[in-house]
Write an enzyme that holds these catalytic residues in place. Structure first.
Site, PDB file in Angstrom:
ATOM      1  N   LYS A 250      88.678  46.477 115.059  1.00 13.50           N
ATOM      2  CA  LYS A 250      88.283  45.620 116.177  1.00 13.50           C
ATOM      3  C   LYS A 250      88.119  44.187 115.685  1.00 13.50           C
ATOM      4  O   LYS A 250      87.546  43.969 114.599  1.00 13.50           O
ATOM      5  CB  LYS A 250      86.956  46.147 116.741  1.00 13.50           C
ATOM      6  CG  LYS A 250      86.411  45.383 117.938  1.00 13.50           C
ATOM      7  CD  LYS A 250      85.131  46.059 118.470  1.00 13.50           C
ATOM      8  CE  LYS A 250      84.607  45.410 119.735  1.00 13.50           C
ATOM      9  NZ  LYS A 250      83.446  46.118 120.305  1.00 13.50           N
TER      10      LYS A 250
ATOM     11  N   SER B 237      83.709  47.384 125.286  1.00 12.35           N
ATOM     12  CA  SER B 237      84.469  46.259 124.812  1.00 12.35           C
ATOM     13  C   SER B 237      85.525  46.605 123.756  1.00 12.35           C
ATOM     14  O   SER B 237      86.435  45.823 123.526  1.00 12.35           O
ATOM     15  CB  SER B 237      83.516  45.213 124.221  1.00 12.35           C
ATOM     16  OG  SER B 237      82.895  45.708 123.048  1.00 12.35           O
TER      17      SER B 237
ATOM     18  N   SER C 182      80.198  50.457 123.996  1.00 13.12           N
ATOM     19  CA  SER C 182      81.545  49.930 123.758  1.00 13.12           C
ATOM     20  C   SER C 182      82.468  50.759 122.888  1.00 13.12           C
ATOM     21  O   SER C 182      83.661  50.459 122.800  1.00 13.12           O
ATOM     22  CB  SER C 182      81.455  48.534 123.169  1.00 13.12           C
ATOM     23  OG  SER C 182      81.257  47.625 124.209  1.00 13.12           O
TER      24      SER C 182
END
Ligand code: GLN
Length: 489
Positions: free
Chosen positions: A81, A156, A180
């Site tokens: 990420k 997210s 997330s």
């Protein structure tokens, strides 16, 4: 039927590397090709460097050739990420603020992966600074759900979930502040685990809300989650909340038999209004499955859970407003071109660098921390947070794990909720409590909606009970074949 390389698991590819059936270079090439073929549709990556991955793979093959593999995972790529630092690679947090930033160091979690010989692969899209539930808050691109490109992948960590589901990465790292990891995992049909707070180092994770943030694995199987977690657990002195915990053998725990019947708690507050039929059906099926395995179902109550969202949207923005103060155009980040004095530099750089959701959180956070409101909002929220934590400890007197939905609905259409903040925030209704209480939680593929979208189930454990949680998740996973189903791309 044998899967193509890009749909094999860490466990399978590790075995094949050991048996010399495949090289790390071949694996790397398979992911590069797959990403090039599919990312024009999925948009999971903000950046990737095929050259760099092949160079890393070559070094791994050389290690293996001389009997110097660093671990069974040596040579396996892993997507990261874009809020987690990898030395020499961009770190944008999907924000204009950090558009040109290159990380000078590795995050603690990344150091651990590199120590095992794993190969960081690409930078995966997210909501700006991890604030959001759909990855639509990225300043650079919108990621699509590989199962249905019109839908959001969740957020997210939407890029991390989508890349894993699309076969662009075997596994990925995400971060979870209010859901997330688990929410996008559920929407994309992969496994997403949020470990106990402090179990994985937050050093080198761009801070959103430090008392809630946690890095965790996103994988296609529970076994792979166990393998990665084993490597990630580590006492890192550079993160003052990092736990000094001797990890048990997580993978070994998967096949162990329980000595006492499993007691599964069903929080009655998580099955009320707002839960869609699609999701309820999937969770009901899981309840039926655990019953058929001899588990005892126990109705429990988490009486303060209705306050979770309100508490989260005070505490998380408060911490975010403080964490994001460093992005001022002077110490870090975008600097406005035509500002003349320091105050203007602050104002203009932040006005230009941050997107609307980040600004909203900073304003909200500053407000609840300001004199006069601190006691009324922030302090009260902290008190209610203690009550929420207490609710979970009371429940765990009676049960071993808690089973619940991950999200109220399957993945919604892109654009559908972007102008309805409350609805967007409600996506985290069932995941936020876990962060507020610091507990481990995992989302496991549980079935499909009537429109063919993946739907996960959530299992929540006691602090540091990751082994039991993984074992419970594995039991369900192995009795179903969801991990063998992939989106048609
Ligand atoms: N959707 C939640 C938020 O926007 C959670 C995000 C997260 O876990 N990083 O704050």
């Amino acid at each position: 039927m044998s899967q193509p390389i890009y749909y094999k698991t860490l466990a399978e590819l590790s075995r094949e590397l050991e048996e010399k059936k495949v090289s790390s270079t071949e694996i790397a090439q398979a992911f590069i090709d797959r990403t090039q073929a599919t990312d024009g549709k999925v948009n999971a990556f903000l950046h990737h460097d095929a050259h760099d991955l092949l160079a890393q793979a070559k070094r791994s093959d050389e290690r293996r050739a001389t009997g110097q593999a660093l671990s069974p995972l040596d040579g396996l790529p892993i997507g990261i990420k874009d809020a987690i630092c990898v030395a020499g690679q961009p770190l944008t947090c999907a924000s204009k603020m950090l558009e040109n930033y290159v990380s000078p160091y590795d995050a603690g979690a990344v150091e651990r992966l590199k120590a095992a010989g794993m190969l960081p692969w690409g930078r995966l899209n997210l909501d700006e600074f991890a604030m959001g539930s759909s990855t639509e808050n990225s300043a650079f691109k919108t990621t699509c759900n590989p199962w249905n490109l019109e839908r959001i992948p969740g957020g997210s960590s939407g890029g991390s979930a989508a890349a894993c589901a699309a076969g662009q990465a075997i596994a990925t790292l995400g971060s979870d502040t209010g859901g997330s990891i688990r929410q996008p995992a559920s929407h994309c049909g992969v496994v997403g685990m949020k470990p106990t707070y402090g179990l994985v180092s937050r050093y080198g994770l761009a801070a959103f809300a430090s008392s809630l943030d946690q890095i965790g694995p996103m994988t296609r199987t529970v076994e792979d989650a166990a393998l990665l977690l084993q490597q990630l657990v580590w006492h890192d002195r550079r993160d003052s909340t990092s736990l000094n915990h001797a990890a048990p053998d997580y993978r070994g725990a998967l096949s162990q038999k329980r000595e006492t019947p499993l007691r599964v708690g069903l929080p009655k507050e998580y099955f009320g209004e707002g839960l869609s039929d699609d999701v309820r059906k999937v969770v009901d099926n899981a309840i039926g499955f655990y019953k058929s395995q001899g588990a005892q179902m126990v109705e429990i109550s988490l009486p303060h859970s209705s306050l979770g969202l309100a508490v989260y949207y005070i505490i998380a923005p408060a911490e975010a407003s403080s964490n994001l103060a460093r992005f001022d155009g002077i110490r870090y980040g975008h600097r406005a071109a035509k500002a003349d004095d320091p105050v203007e530099i602050y104002y203009d750089s932040r006005a230009e660098g941050f997107g609307p959701e980040v600004k909203r959180r900073v304003i909200l956070g500053t407000y609840v921390l300001s004199s006069g409101y601190y006691d009324a909002y922030y302090l009260r929220a902290q008190k209610v947070r203690s009550l929420i934590r207490q609710d979970f400890s009371d429940a765990f007197e009676k049960v071993d794990v808690i089973l619940s939905p991950v999200t109220p609905t399957p993945a919604f259409k892109r654009g559908e909720k972007i102008n309805n903040l409350l609805e967007m925030y409600l996506c985290d209704l069932y995941t936020i409590g876990v962060n507020l209480a610091g507990l481990p939680g995992i989302s496991v593929p549980g079935g499909f909606s009537k429109d063919g979208l993946p739907v996960g189930i959530q299992l929540i454990g006691k602090p540091l009970a990751e082994a039991e949680l993984l074992q419970t998740a594995h039991l369900f996973e192995q009795a179903h074949d969801f991990y063998n189903q992939h989106p048609a791309l």
